[in-house]
Structure formats: structure tokens, C-alpha cells
Write a protein that holds these residues in place. Structure first.
Motif, mmCIF file in Angstrom:
data_model
loop_
_atom_site.group_PDB
_atom_site.id
_atom_site.type_symbol
_atom_site.label_atom_id
_atom_site.label_comp_id
_atom_site.label_asym_id
_atom_site.label_seq_id
_atom_site.Cartn_x
_atom_site.Cartn_y
_atom_site.Cartn_z
ATOM 1 N N VAL A 25 0.763 -1.101 -0.077
ATOM 2 C CA VAL A 25 -0.067 0.079 0.072
ATOM 3 C C VAL A 25 0.750 1.347 -0.057
ATOM 4 O O VAL A 25 2.064 1.409 0.445
ATOM 5 N N TYR A 26 0.503 2.572 -0.499
ATOM 6 C CA TYR A 26 1.079 3.505 -0.615
ATOM 7 C C TYR A 26 0.275 4.801 -0.473
ATOM 8 O O TYR A 26 0.931 5.868 -0.526
ATOM 9 N N ASP A 27 -1.111 4.749 -0.460
ATOM 10 C CA ASP A 27 -1.854 5.855 -0.483
ATOM 11 C C ASP A 27 -3.053 5.445 0.256
ATOM 12 O O ASP A 27 -3.539 4.412 0.365
ATOM 13 N N ALA A 28 -3.934 6.578 0.396
ATOM 14 C CA ALA A 28 -5.310 6.281 0.850
ATOM 15 C C ALA A 28 -6.404 5.339 0.104
ATOM 16 O O ALA A 28 -6.874 4.481 0.609
ATOM 17 N N VAL A 29 -6.211 5.469 -1.160
ATOM 18 C CA VAL A 29 -6.958 4.604 -1.974
ATOM 19 C C VAL A 29 -6.541 3.096 -2.086
ATOM 20 O O VAL A 29 -7.086 2.069 -1.684
ATOM 21 N N SER A 30 -5.057 2.821 -2.208
ATOM 22 C CA SER A 30 -4.460 1.466 -2.129
ATOM 23 C C SER A 30 -5.059 0.662 -0.685
ATOM 24 O O SER A 30 -4.948 -0.262 -0.829
ATOM 25 N N ILE A 31 -4.599 1.563 0.208
ATOM 26 C CA ILE A 31 -5.083 0.751 1.878
ATOM 27 C C ILE A 31 -6.329 0.583 1.736
ATOM 28 O O ILE A 31 -6.457 -0.454 2.221
ATOM 29 N N ILE A 33 -8.449 -0.376 -0.633
ATOM 30 C CA ILE A 33 -8.604 -1.554 -1.547
ATOM 31 C C ILE A 33 -8.068 -2.827 -0.792
ATOM 32 O O ILE A 33 -8.734 -3.836 -0.713
ATOM 33 N N ALA A 34 -6.765 -2.746 -0.269
ATOM 34 C CA ALA A 34 -6.146 -3.861 0.213
ATOM 35 C C ALA A 34 -6.991 -4.267 1.630
ATOM 36 O O ALA A 34 -7.473 -5.510 2.042
ATOM 37 N N GLU A 35 -7.747 -3.348 2.311
ATOM 38 C CA GLU A 35 -8.556 -3.373 3.485
ATOM 39 C C GLU A 35 -9.809 -4.161 2.932
ATOM 40 O O GLU A 35 -10.261 -5.363 3.425
ATOM 41 N N ASP A 36 -10.398 -3.674 1.988
ATOM 42 C CA ASP A 36 -11.591 -4.306 1.471
ATOM 43 C C ASP A 36 -11.624 -5.567 1.159
ATOM 44 O O ASP A 36 -12.368 -6.540 0.942
ATOM 45 N N ALA A 78 -7.948 4.291 6.539
ATOM 46 C CA ALA A 78 -8.492 2.932 6.751
ATOM 47 C C ALA A 78 -8.011 2.451 7.966
ATOM 48 O O ALA A 78 -7.011 3.096 8.639
ATOM 49 N N SER A 79 -8.359 1.201 8.365
ATOM 50 C CA SER A 79 -7.849 0.712 9.924
ATOM 51 C C SER A 79 -7.059 -0.459 9.660
ATOM 52 O O SER A 79 -6.696 -1.098 10.643
ATOM 53 N N LEU A 80 -6.408 -0.587 8.393
ATOM 54 C CA LEU A 80 -5.735 -1.872 8.265
ATOM 55 C C LEU A 80 -4.451 -1.803 8.945
ATOM 56 O O LEU A 80 -3.831 -0.499 8.776
ATOM 57 N N PRO A 81 -3.873 -2.690 9.445
ATOM 58 C CA PRO A 81 -2.656 -2.474 10.249
ATOM 59 C C PRO A 81 -1.364 -2.222 9.078
ATOM 60 O O PRO A 81 -1.583 -2.987 8.126
ATOM 61 N N VAL A 82 -0.597 -1.472 9.276
ATOM 62 C CA VAL A 82 0.446 -1.341 8.176
ATOM 63 C C VAL A 82 2.028 -1.319 8.963
ATOM 64 O O VAL A 82 2.167 -0.888 9.939
ATOM 65 N N LEU A 83 2.864 -2.093 8.218
ATOM 66 C CA LEU A 83 4.145 -2.117 8.626
ATOM 67 C C LEU A 83 5.124 -1.253 7.482
ATOM 68 O O LEU A 83 4.863 -1.531 6.364
ATOM 69 N N LEU A 264 -17.061 0.746 -7.803
ATOM 70 C CA LEU A 264 -15.703 0.514 -7.233
ATOM 71 C C LEU A 264 -15.265 1.920 -6.649
ATOM 72 O O LEU A 264 -14.835 1.923 -5.530
ATOM 73 N N THR A 265 -15.411 3.016 -7.475
ATOM 74 C CA THR A 265 -14.935 4.105 -7.212
ATOM 75 C C THR A 265 -15.719 4.585 -5.743
ATOM 76 O O THR A 265 -15.253 5.404 -4.875
#
Length: 286
Positions: A25-31, A33-36, A78-83, A264-265
Motif C-alpha cells: 500500500v502507498y496511499d489512501a486508495v490503495s490501503i 482496496i487492500a482492506e476491502d 483505513a484501519s488496516l494495520p501497516v508495517l 468501485l470508485t
């Protein structure tokens, strides 16, 4: 999800019995998407941070402030944990302390500090490592900066492909004694190398750049997180290039291929939530 719960989720991965492959992930949209999509963990790499924020290659031009601010944007979205790949901590051991403080308050669940000599030294081709003693000092500083916070600290080394397996093991063992939570290894090229490091250490392992390997095998070697490249950013770059090229070549917008649907948007922008709040707080019809 609170920042502490994100840290606890990462700790559960490290103390578990399976190997997880995080989403890059690298920005608000990508995180979002990964979370969803159900990823358990996001990985914010230094290379994609440099690309997303600066448009520059991975040569340590990005600053701590820029990295932390991008992490803060993702934490809000998003709430996805990020390393987070925190590179060399942006300086010496004292700078490492501030790096931990800034990324913890930006919402990172965990971060890695590496023992690579960065930025690249004048007149010295190839990748170099800092002395082991300095690396130990950096890891101790990172643990100290955490205080009673739950943010995960990982000691990272690529010594296996730079100074050899014996040095990689020596560094891993030394870093393990500093109080870090996991060991992040890059440059491992064979099962034998991985097995040797796993046998010499006790902490959970994180792998970057390892050849394709079965997750069950990795889990048996105490690998709890295995990176799988930063392909999403490359895919996004290709999509933007092809779309702009098509427009420049005269393609009508209605004939463009590969665009995100309105559905999707709407999902990645959390449109339904925004409409609900607008109705409640602004009196707007949904």
C-alpha cells in the motif's frame, strides 16, 4: 480501529503459527482496496514511498516528515494495520528514536530499521552495512523510543547478500538481544540460508525478496510475514500511462478501457458513509 489495536493485530500475526503475505500500500486508495479485499496487513515500502511522494527512485531522498505524513494519510483512510519500511531511521541512533516516535503517532502498526549504510557513501559502489555495534545501538534506540507503546519494532538486515551468511547470523543474533519484536531479512537466496538463520534465532522472521516459497514451509521456519513485491504501484503506473496515452492519441473518454466502475470508485471513496453523514449533519437528502 484504534492505533493500539492495529499494533495488537500485527503482534497477533507475529505470535501466530501461519505466514501472512501483506498487501503493498502507498496511499489512501490503495490501503482501502487492500482492506476491502481482506488483507491482514499492509506493507508500506520505502521504494513505493519515494515513488508515490516524490516520483524518485529508491535512493533515500524521501524525508522522515514526508514518510510519516503519507502514513498519517493512510491511517485516516483505513484501519488496516501497516508495517512501514523506515529505512535506516533517517540518521544515527538519535534520529532512529524520532523516527519511531513520528511513525507511531502517524498510526503505523510496526516499522523496520535496517543496518544499511544510507545514503550511499561517496565513491563507494554497491550496498554497504554499518558496523554491527552501530546497528545494535540503533535497535536499542528504536526499542527505547517505543516506551510503553505497542508499536512493533523489527530489526532489518540484508547482510546475507552483502557480507555473507555468517555475518547475517551474527547480526540477527545481536539484534535479537536488543528487545526488538522480529527480525526482517532480505537477501536470503536459498532454503539452506533461511534454515540456518532460523536455527540460530528465536524471534519471528519477516522475509523480503525471497524466491517463491510455500507458505507452509515458511511458517515452519518461523516466518510470519513474507513480502510479495510492490506490484500494485507498478500496475497503477501502467494503467495511468496507458490511459493518458490513449487520450493523447485521440481516444474518446467513453471508449477507454480498464477504468474503475462508478461502483468501485464509490466503495473506495466510502461514498455511502459520506452521504449518510451529509444527511445527518447537513440535512441533505440521501
Amino acid at each position: 480501529m484504534t492505533f493500539r489495536k492495529r499494533c495488537e493485530a500485527l503482534r497477533m500475526i507475529l505470535t501466530g503459527s501461519i505466514c501472512v503475505r501483506p498487501g503493498s500500500v502507498y496511499d489512501a486508495v490503495s490501503i482501502r482496496i487492500a482492506e476491502d479485499l481482506g488483507f491482514e496487513l499492509g506493507m508500506f515500502g520505502g521504494s513505493v514511498a519515494s515513488l508515490a511522494v516524490l516520483g524518485d527512485p529508491d535512493i533515500t531522498l524521501i524525508t522522515l516528515t514526508e514518510l510519516a505524513e503519507q502514513m498519517r494519510r493512510m491511517s485516516r483512510a483505513a484501519s488496516l494495520p501497516v508495517l512501514v519500511d523506515a529505512d535506516h531511521g533517517y540518521g544515527n541512533a538519535m534520529n532512529v528514536r524520532r523516527t519511531v516516535e513520528e511513525l507511531a503517532t502517524a498510526g503505523a502498526a510496526g516499522l523496520s530499521i535496517e543496518d544499511t549504510l544510507l545514503p550511499q557513501a561517496f565513491g563507494q559502489p554497491g550496498t554497504q552495512l554499518i558496523p554491527l555495534e552501530e546497528g545494535v545501538g540503533k535497535m536499542k534506540a528504536a526499542v527505547d523510543a517505543r516506551g510503553d507503546a505497542s508499536v512493533v519494532i523489527m530489526a532489518r538486515t540484508g547482510a546475507a547478500s552483502i557480507s555473507g551468511l555468517d555475518d547475517a547470523i551474527a547480526r540477527a543474533v545481536a539484534y535479537e538481544g536488543t528487545g526488538v519484536d522480529a527480525l526482517f531479512l532480505t537477501g536470503i537466496k536459498s532454503h539452506a540460508e533461511l534454515e540456518a538463520i532460523a536455527a540460530a534465532t528465536k524471534l519471528p522472521l519477516v522475509l523480503g525478496g525471497f524466491p517463491e516459497a510455500d507458505c507452509d514451509y515458511l511458517a515452519n521456519q518461523r516466518v510470519r510475514i513474507a513480502l510479495q513485491s510492490h506490484a500494485p504501484f507498478a500496475a497503477a503506473t501502467h494503467a495511468v500511462y496507458e490511459t493518458l496515452k490513449a487520450l493523447r492519441d485521440g481516444t474518446s473518454p467513453k471508449n477507454l478501457k480498464g477504468l474503475a466502475s462508478s461502483e468501485l470508485t464509490g466503495r473506495v471513496t466510502r461514498e455511502a458513509d459520506v452521504k449518510a453523514r451529509s444527511a445527518e449533519f447537513l440535512g441533505l437528502k440521501r
